[in-house]
Write a protein that holds these residues in place. Structure first.
Motif, PDB file in Angstrom:
ATOM      1  N   LEU A  27       0.834  -1.194   0.000  1.00  0.00           N
ATOM      2  CA  LEU A  27       0.000   0.000   0.000  1.00  0.00           C
ATOM      3  C   LEU A  27       0.873   1.251   0.000  1.00  0.00           C
ATOM      4  O   LEU A  27       1.814   1.361   0.786  1.00  0.00           O
ATOM      5  CB  LEU A  27      -0.922   0.013   1.223  1.00  0.00           C
ATOM      6  CG  LEU A  27      -1.610  -1.314   1.592  1.00  0.00           C
ATOM      7  CD1 LEU A  27      -2.550  -1.108   2.783  1.00  0.00           C
ATOM      8  CD2 LEU A  27      -2.364  -1.888   0.409  1.00  0.00           C
ATOM      9  N   VAL A  28       0.529   2.217  -0.878  1.00  0.00           N
ATOM     10  CA  VAL A  28       1.349   3.414  -1.064  1.00  0.00           C
ATOM     11  C   VAL A  28       0.467   4.652  -0.889  1.00  0.00           C
ATOM     12  O   VAL A  28      -0.485   4.866  -1.638  1.00  0.00           O
ATOM     13  CB  VAL A  28       2.012   3.433  -2.461  1.00  0.00           C
ATOM     14  CG1 VAL A  28       3.017   4.573  -2.550  1.00  0.00           C
ATOM     15  CG2 VAL A  28       2.680   2.106  -2.773  1.00  0.00           C
ATOM     16  N   THR A  41      -7.154  -0.391   6.530  1.00  0.00           N
ATOM     17  CA  THR A  41      -6.975  -1.272   5.371  1.00  0.00           C
ATOM     18  C   THR A  41      -6.073  -2.446   5.728  1.00  0.00           C
ATOM     19  O   THR A  41      -6.373  -3.599   5.396  1.00  0.00           O
ATOM     20  CB  THR A  41      -6.360  -0.487   4.199  1.00  0.00           C
ATOM     21  OG1 THR A  41      -7.003   0.777   4.081  1.00  0.00           O
ATOM     22  CG2 THR A  41      -6.508  -1.251   2.898  1.00  0.00           C
ATOM     23  N   VAL A  42      -4.964  -2.162   6.408  1.00  0.00           N
ATOM     24  CA  VAL A  42      -4.028  -3.223   6.793  1.00  0.00           C
ATOM     25  C   VAL A  42      -4.721  -4.234   7.694  1.00  0.00           C
ATOM     26  O   VAL A  42      -4.650  -5.454   7.476  1.00  0.00           O
ATOM     27  CB  VAL A  42      -2.787  -2.625   7.487  1.00  0.00           C
ATOM     28  CG1 VAL A  42      -1.876  -3.733   8.014  1.00  0.00           C
ATOM     29  CG2 VAL A  42      -2.018  -1.723   6.530  1.00  0.00           C
ATOM     30  N   PRO A 259     -11.201   7.182   0.037  1.00  0.00           N
ATOM     31  CA  PRO A 259     -12.306   6.233   0.248  1.00  0.00           C
ATOM     32  C   PRO A 259     -11.912   5.011   1.058  1.00  0.00           C
ATOM     33  O   PRO A 259     -12.741   4.469   1.798  1.00  0.00           O
ATOM     34  CB  PRO A 259     -12.728   5.849  -1.172  1.00  0.00           C
ATOM     35  CG  PRO A 259     -11.574   6.217  -2.053  1.00  0.00           C
ATOM     36  CD  PRO A 259     -10.931   7.395  -1.402  1.00  0.00           C
ATOM     37  N   PHE A 260     -10.668   4.565   0.964  1.00  0.00           N
ATOM     38  CA  PHE A 260     -10.205   3.406   1.744  1.00  0.00           C
ATOM     39  C   PHE A 260     -10.223   3.700   3.235  1.00  0.00           C
ATOM     40  O   PHE A 260     -10.427   2.808   4.065  1.00  0.00           O
ATOM     41  CB  PHE A 260      -8.796   2.997   1.307  1.00  0.00           C
ATOM     42  CG  PHE A 260      -7.782   4.102   1.438  1.00  0.00           C
ATOM     43  CD1 PHE A 260      -7.061   4.289   2.593  1.00  0.00           C
ATOM     44  CD2 PHE A 260      -7.569   4.974   0.369  1.00  0.00           C
ATOM     45  CE1 PHE A 260      -6.148   5.320   2.713  1.00  0.00           C
ATOM     46  CE2 PHE A 260      -6.644   6.003   0.472  1.00  0.00           C
ATOM     47  CZ  PHE A 260      -5.935   6.185   1.646  1.00  0.00           C
ATOM     48  N   PHE A 261     -10.035   4.956   3.608  1.00  0.00           N
ATOM     49  CA  PHE A 261     -10.022   5.383   5.004  1.00  0.00           C
ATOM     50  C   PHE A 261     -11.422   5.753   5.484  1.00  0.00           C
ATOM     51  O   PHE A 261     -11.763   5.532   6.650  1.00  0.00           O
ATOM     52  CB  PHE A 261      -9.071   6.582   5.137  1.00  0.00           C
ATOM     53  CG  PHE A 261      -8.915   7.110   6.530  1.00  0.00           C
ATOM     54  CD1 PHE A 261      -8.246   6.367   7.499  1.00  0.00           C
ATOM     55  CD2 PHE A 261      -9.411   8.356   6.877  1.00  0.00           C
ATOM     56  CE1 PHE A 261      -8.096   6.849   8.788  1.00  0.00           C
ATOM     57  CE2 PHE A 261      -9.265   8.850   8.162  1.00  0.00           C
ATOM     58  CZ  PHE A 261      -8.601   8.097   9.124  1.00  0.00           C
ATOM     59  N   ASP A 265     -14.859  -0.749   5.468  1.00  0.00           N
ATOM     60  CA  ASP A 265     -15.499  -2.062   5.312  1.00  0.00           C
ATOM     61  C   ASP A 265     -15.861  -2.322   3.852  1.00  0.00           C
ATOM     62  O   ASP A 265     -15.573  -3.400   3.310  1.00  0.00           O
ATOM     63  CB  ASP A 265     -16.752  -2.156   6.192  1.00  0.00           C
ATOM     64  CG  ASP A 265     -16.422  -2.187   7.677  1.00  0.00           C
ATOM     65  OD1 ASP A 265     -15.256  -2.490   8.018  1.00  0.00           O
ATOM     66  OD2 ASP A 265     -17.321  -1.898   8.489  1.00  0.00           O
ATOM     67  N   ARG A 266     -16.487  -1.349   3.211  1.00  0.00           N
ATOM     68  CA  ARG A 266     -16.851  -1.522   1.812  1.00  0.00           C
ATOM     69  C   ARG A 266     -15.600  -1.626   0.947  1.00  0.00           C
ATOM     70  O   ARG A 266     -15.533  -2.465   0.037  1.00  0.00           O
ATOM     71  CB  ARG A 266     -17.724  -0.364   1.331  1.00  0.00           C
ATOM     72  CG  ARG A 266     -18.139  -0.525  -0.128  1.00  0.00           C
ATOM     73  CD  ARG A 266     -18.833   0.688  -0.698  1.00  0.00           C
ATOM     74  NE  ARG A 266     -18.982   0.531  -2.148  1.00  0.00           N
ATOM     75  CZ  ARG A 266     -19.331   1.514  -2.967  1.00  0.00           C
ATOM     76  NH1 ARG A 266     -19.585   2.724  -2.504  1.00  0.00           N
ATOM     77  NH2 ARG A 266     -19.421   1.289  -4.268  1.00  0.00           N
ATOM     78  N   PHE A 267     -14.622  -0.779   1.225  1.00  0.00           N
ATOM     79  CA  PHE A 267     -13.409  -0.783   0.418  1.00  0.00           C
ATOM     80  C   PHE A 267     -12.676  -2.118   0.549  1.00  0.00           C
ATOM     81  O   PHE A 267     -12.246  -2.700  -0.455  1.00  0.00           O
ATOM     82  CB  PHE A 267     -12.495   0.368   0.845  1.00  0.00           C
ATOM     83  CG  PHE A 267     -11.248   0.503   0.012  1.00  0.00           C
ATOM     84  CD1 PHE A 267     -11.258   1.233  -1.160  1.00  0.00           C
ATOM     85  CD2 PHE A 267     -10.065  -0.114   0.402  1.00  0.00           C
ATOM     86  CE1 PHE A 267     -10.116   1.349  -1.948  1.00  0.00           C
ATOM     87  CE2 PHE A 267      -8.912  -0.001  -0.365  1.00  0.00           C
ATOM     88  CZ  PHE A 267      -8.943   0.730  -1.538  1.00  0.00           C
ATOM     89  N   ASN A 268     -12.523  -2.607   1.765  1.00  0.00           N
ATOM     90  CA  ASN A 268     -11.789  -3.858   1.974  1.00  0.00           C
ATOM     91  C   ASN A 268     -12.493  -5.030   1.307  1.00  0.00           C
ATOM     92  O   ASN A 268     -11.842  -5.910   0.733  1.00  0.00           O
ATOM     93  CB  ASN A 268     -11.616  -4.114   3.470  1.00  0.00           C
ATOM     94  CG  ASN A 268     -10.707  -3.098   4.141  1.00  0.00           C
ATOM     95  OD1 ASN A 268      -9.921  -2.423   3.476  1.00  0.00           O
ATOM     96  ND2 ASN A 268     -10.813  -2.977   5.450  1.00  0.00           N
ATOM     97  N   ALA A 269     -13.825  -5.047   1.363  1.00  0.00           N
ATOM     98  CA  ALA A 269     -14.575  -6.117   0.703  1.00  0.00           C
ATOM     99  C   ALA A 269     -14.389  -6.050  -0.805  1.00  0.00           C
ATOM    100  O   ALA A 269     -14.259  -7.077  -1.486  1.00  0.00           O
ATOM    101  CB  ALA A 269     -16.058  -6.018   1.071  1.00  0.00           C
TER     102      ALA A 269
END
Length: 289
Positions: A27-28, A41-42, A259-261, A265-269
């Motif tokens: 991840l960058v 995310t991690v 959006p990942f932050f 939950d939605r992003f990780n899925a």
């Protein structure tokens, strides 16, 4: 989640890691930010993947580059690939946010066999023309508290992050203190400003600009955009996104620039589904088969 420091290409580099099985993800983060923003995310992806998030050179808690003659984009690209080497990842997915998306594309173009998937979130440096990048960075340097000289205030940083990530809630307060501490380290303002200012240099922009090279990307690519992004509206990037040969675009209507932050939950899925569904693809230097 584990936090460690390693000497990568001569620079002390902070790396957040989690997960011991499954495909590898690196991840960058974006310019002037840090891996702290990837904490949800991690943690969220650790059950399915080997996840690593690094602080880019001169960001977060990593050392600033000593060789200022090298373009920052090249340094960051090489650092991402070297971190993957350090972790023992031969093939991996790179998830890049904002400036990190440009770095992710550069890493793939340099090592297409190794960087076998891309996840890119809102990015002027990856999807805008040189003039658009210039205007965007000029606005950031003028308005952002993250590049302002002087004492670093947690209130100022919180205000800036809420502007970038309007949908963020409890997760923002969780990372506020370590993120503000990193911003207050000696030399961080200068390093952040240098990283962003290089995007405005016509020579360097032409040399490291990736918008006109997106058609060369052979990796399956997931592009995620926030509908309330205050810096990079989706409409300004649609034509460039369309040039990616194997891409999928997902909109998060309530999110801003991160959006990942904001909606972890939605992003990780979404990332889990994307990576596992493309894992069967065998990538070669010529593309996807």
């Amino acid at each position: 989640m584990n936090i460690a420091f390693a000497r990568i290409r001569g620079l002390r580099t902070r790396i957040l890691t989690a997960g011991t099985r499954g495909p590898a993800l690196v991840l960058v983060h974006g310019g002037g930010l840090s891996a702290d923003l990837f904490a949800p995310t991690v943690r969220g992806l650790a059950d399915h993947f080997q996840v690593a998030a690094l602080d880019l050179p001169g960001c977060g808690y990593s050392d600033a580059p000593t060789d200022t003659s090298r373009p920052v984009a090249a340094l960051c690209r090489d650092q991402v690939l070297a971190v993957a080497d350090h972790l023992g990842h031969d093939r991996f997915t790179v998830l890049g946010s904002s400036l990190g998306a440009q770095v992710a594309v550069l890493a793939h173009l340099a090592a297409p066999r190794r960087v076998e998937r891309l996840v890119l979130t809102a990015s002027a440096s990856a999807f805008h023309s040189a003039q658009q990048i210039y205007d965007s960075v000029r606005d950031t340097l003028t308005r952002s508290t993250l590049t302002a000289a002087g004492q670093c205030s947690d209130q100022d940083v919180e205000r800036e992050l809420r502007h970038l990530a309007p949908a963020a809630r409890h997760q923002l307060m969780e990372i506020l203190l370590p993120f503000t501490t990193a911003q207050a380290l000696p030399g961080r303002t200068a390093a952040n400003t240098l990283m962003l200012s290089e995007l405005m240099d016509p020579h360097l922009a032409g040399q490291w600009h990736v918008r006109d090279r997106l058609h060369q990307v052979t990796a399956p690519t997931l592009v995620v955009w926030g509908g309330k992004d205050p810096r990079v509206p989706l409409d300004s990037a649609r034509s460039a996104i369309a040039t990616l040969p194997h891409h999928r675009l997902e909109l998060f209507p309530d999110s801003g620039h991160l959006p990942f932050f904001e909606e972890p939950d939605r992003f990780n899925a979404l990332v889990t589904e994307f990576v596992t569904s493309t894992a069967a693809h065998h990538l070669t230097d010529r593309g996807v088969s």
